[in-house]
Write a protein that holds these residues in place. Sequence first.
Motif, short mmCIF file in Angstrom:
data_model
loop_
_atom_site.label_atom_id
_atom_site.label_comp_id
_atom_site.label_asym_id
_atom_site.label_seq_id
_atom_site.Cartn_x
_atom_site.Cartn_y
_atom_site.Cartn_z
N VAL A 142 0.89 -1.15 0.00
CA VAL A 142 0.00 0.00 0.00
C VAL A 142 0.93 1.20 0.00
O VAL A 142 1.92 1.22 0.71
CB VAL A 142 -0.88 0.01 1.25
CG1 VAL A 142 -1.69 1.29 1.30
CG2 VAL A 142 -1.76 -1.20 1.26
N GLY A 143 0.62 2.19 -0.80
CA GLY A 143 1.55 3.31 -0.89
C GLY A 143 2.36 3.16 -2.15
O GLY A 143 2.01 2.40 -3.04
N ARG A 159 5.05 1.79 -2.82
CA ARG A 159 5.68 0.51 -3.13
C ARG A 159 4.64 -0.45 -3.71
O ARG A 159 4.67 -1.64 -3.44
CB ARG A 159 6.29 -0.09 -1.88
CG ARG A 159 7.66 0.42 -1.56
CD ARG A 159 8.14 -0.21 -0.29
NE ARG A 159 7.30 0.17 0.81
CZ ARG A 159 7.59 1.15 1.67
NH1 ARG A 159 8.70 1.82 1.53
NH2 ARG A 159 6.78 1.45 2.65
N SER A 160 3.72 0.08 -4.44
CA SER A 160 2.61 -0.72 -4.95
C SER A 160 3.08 -1.93 -5.73
O SER A 160 3.73 -1.80 -6.76
CB SER A 160 1.76 0.13 -5.88
OG SER A 160 0.64 0.54 -5.21
N THR A 163 -6.19 0.64 1.50
CA THR A 163 -5.79 1.82 0.74
C THR A 163 -6.37 3.08 1.37
O THR A 163 -5.66 4.07 1.59
CB THR A 163 -6.28 1.70 -0.71
OG1 THR A 163 -5.81 0.46 -1.22
CG2 THR A 163 -5.73 2.83 -1.55
#
Lengths: 318, 576, 242
Positions: free
Chosen positions: A101-102, A104-105, A201
């Motif tokens: 999440v974020g 670093r998807s 998310t």
Amino acid sequence: MSGGVALQAFLSGLALGTAYGLIAMGFSLVYRLTGVISFAHGDLVVGGVFIGVLVVLGSTPVAASLDVVHSIGLAVLIVAAGAALSACVYLVAVRPFLPGVGHRSTRGDVLGWVAGGLAAGLLIREVLGLVLTQDAYAVPDPLRLGSLTPSGVLQLPGGGTVAVRTLGVIGIGLAVGILVERLLVLTPVGTAMKAVSEDPTAAALLGLPVRRLVLVAFVVAGALAGLAGLLISPDRSLGVDDGVVLGLKAMAAALVGGLGSVRGALAGGLALGVIESFVVASSVLGPHYADVVPLAILLIVLALGRRGLRSPLREDLE
Amino acid sequence: MTVELAHHLYLLIAVLGLALSVSYGGQPVLCQGAFLAVGGFGVVHLERAGLPLAAAVLAAAAIAACAGYLVGLLTARLRGAAVALSTWAFAWLVYELLHAFPAVSGGSQGLVRPTPARLNSPFFGVTVTLTPWVHVAVAGTLCLLSLAAVARLTRGPAGLDWAALRETPALATSLGVPVLRRRAALFATTAAIAAVSGAGITVLLGVAAPSDVSPLLSLQLFVAALIGGTARLWGPVLGLLVIAVIPPLGDALAGAVGLPAEASGGVLTALALVAVPFLREPIERLASRWPERTERPREPVEHSGESATPTASREGVMLVAQGLDVGIGETDILTGVDLEVRAGEVHALIGPNGSGKTTALRALAGALRPKGGRILLEETDVTGAGQFEMVRRGVTRTFQRTVGLERLCPHSQVLLGVRGGTPVPFAAVRHLFGSASMQDHAATADREVWRALHVTELAQRAFDRPGALGAGEQRLLQVARAVATGARVLLLDEPAVGMTGPERAALARVLRRLAAGGVAVLLVEHDLALVYGVADRITVLDRGRVLASGTPESTAADPAVRRIYLGDADPSSTRA
Amino acid sequence: MALLDVRGLCARHGAVPVLDDVSFHIERGEIVALLGGNGAGKSTVARAVSGLHRPSSGEVMFDGRDITRADPRRIVQGGLSHVPDGRRVFPSLTVEENLTLGAYLDGRRKNVVAQRREAVYRTFPRLAERRAQRAGSLSGGEQQMLVIGRGLMSDPSLLVLDEPSAGLAPASIAALAEDIAAIRAAGTAVLLIEQHLQLALRLADRLVVLQEGHVILSGSTAAVAADPRIGRMYFGDGNPLK
């Protein structure tokens, strides 16, 4: 089966079921937050117990009686070892494969965490197996519940007997289980975990520390597994390889209770423990079926479980 | 030494069998050891019951196949992780059963095979002594045979099906591939091969013991299949290495450090397991570079040129929805939707985001069971028919997002649609044994593929790499696959997403061409320019209800439609 | 200095390019609408700005700091709040719990959180009536209010709203327009991502129009609305709706 024997089977089933329930609660909690089926979860139970015993006794386990300091030390250590092992499993074998999440998807790699969990469990078993070479060991009881009454046994109406320890296990296990469940509902951390489980998310966009909350879930799950080990291992001899089947039984309990529901997992554990206890006590089936029946229940629940869109275990082919 | 070699070769057979489910079927199967047990213990019991060895092996394989098909069906609908969980539980269940019932398993000593290691055949009048070298020969031959069989299968219809159900099961279902049955069949084959392997090992060693088929073996075989399966050609060699190298290497390492030898194999397996997911991608990238075709197959001459003769124009109503109510979970998405799609017409379904267009399309395709109302296909009630059946009846859908098979060229992808729409019974088996009738089928299928490619203007791209296609061409490829199922009703979900202007124009041409060929097209679309350019009829949905329906002119004039699209009569729309 | 400054943003989904050299900026207290059809890349802009999607090149400056590769948590802390599309409430939590989570980073300061919550309730009185109700049981319009309110709980200087009007009834859209205007009046800048042309025309100070990942038009609302290309984008040439 006479009434007394049935009551006896019921009580020992409840004690067993409390332990299953505690393990299953952790399993469900982890699943709820991450969607990960923790394949190493059962090995945490055995790992926690043996690490604690090895550290406190300094040797392979014997059913020694311990003084108060050692008892407390052992109890704390087993729970802490379970929690620490669980955190390690998460950091090494699960986290690299979770969807990010974020920024670093990543999409996540299911095969990765499945293999990681299996490997972590196998490693725990094999590394412990290097030191613990017997098939099974008797483990000392740090709770010393048996010494509450002189004989350690109570007579039941109808002819059976029940160990005081069994009642203690039910009491402690249920108390901790319900306490943890309440904490997860009532505390801010519990609310934040719920938010992460429902929409990671959206949670990340509000600034919730998603990964740290997941780590907390794994630590809590590991501590519960350690506690379960602490409660049941003195009643039976424990082998290094017993973890897998324990873990699978806990998964069955979690599934029976509705996967992802912490409360349901505790209830499912109790149900499974009682079923197993009656299977063992029954003259038709008997102890041969003690592991067979819960595993069969797991397979059946998996295969026939909830259908439809929101089912987490079933693929949506359409 | 020879015994060990034979043992490893038998295990390699089990790995090859497992690779069918793992690498080709995409299912993480963790119970291969259990099927080895069915073969190993089965063959001893069957021999004791009086069967000759060969018959006993075949019977054990058949039993394993049945068990495998059952387990396969039970797990076919599960997601990957749940498949891993249930097969892992199954491996332990069988292991626990063997321990709980010494009558079956011979207890920890195992079952000793009663007959001497000699094969008598009164029919041929020969006696073969089963020396380890004979075993090496048998196991080696079986390995080569199964490799050849797998290689041949992957080039035929089965290979296409496997690629689809492995990579995009939802797409496979939408094209009429029976995903559940295919998975179960793969599982059964895997189990049968494992049983042969297990029987061979039992005959080789003269004993079947529970400890030889422990769940640890299942894990090791899984690792071997994963490593071996990622690279198709030299994979089996890798797999053999994993099996043959891990135990002795572990023993040697353990000996060097001064630890008991029996524990070491597990540690190494664990390390290999962890390594696999990390290694998989680089290995796959190495192994599956797109093969550069120098020589491209040509399309048959008589079919080149502009689209083949259109199918006879049909008249009248094809697909009808009457008072359709659809909900997902507790939420109602559609209420009382009426819709009529006619042959030879493009019918557009438009409406704001969240108005239920895609849900309507999924319900019509059989992917969602409506809560109320009816769906009629040419006056036959097909309410509640599954997607799979709808494809067979000629109703095919596409997806809003581009779902693709990244490794298959457009020609193969379209071929998948042809095979799904008009299945040939036992195609895989008939192809394996080179049945002559399959060649006719292949030729017919090829003609269908070219027809679909021409209709969608993709013939030039037939053998290109899918990644080399533009976004718009990929969208057209979705339409081509659906057309290839022989669909009489096409349900297209936003085919124009991501298309450039010229590509949209091409799509419009394709849609008109399809309609001219007699196909009924239902088009869910946001791009009103495209819709008003191609549609014969428009239905406007708003919050799950039909707001307006009719010709493009009448819907455009409808005040309710103007309000949701332009905010015309919206009292709040005067600028503050 | 602009509050948000996006320069030369490029992004891809896997190998597919989604955004190509997108640049625009937002001043303090301004409403900028980002328009475009499905698949134009609007949501990707929002995701890149809030740290959910890593751009392949370009930079995002917010409040004078480079947030191009920052973590979502940092970005929220800095005062940029992204309300994703799809009305993503936490369905099993109550309205009040949902709002409180919006101020998670200030969770220790109970008074501040309570004050902000009251402010949200003043903006959305309907939420106050339903504060103890589970978010999953709210209507679509109420859920939209809740996620916007939740986004406001971190006291942002820029609120990114992704398709707030999607799937709402006309009456709810009208109410939504008033709410967004009120948010701007309170001093918060808004990046409004919309397909609903009318809503954008009504609210925005400036418009940015995306097509296939490119900015094809940008400028003051009046100027862009008068451009024939916008009509073509929505309705095509010779469209009877026009």
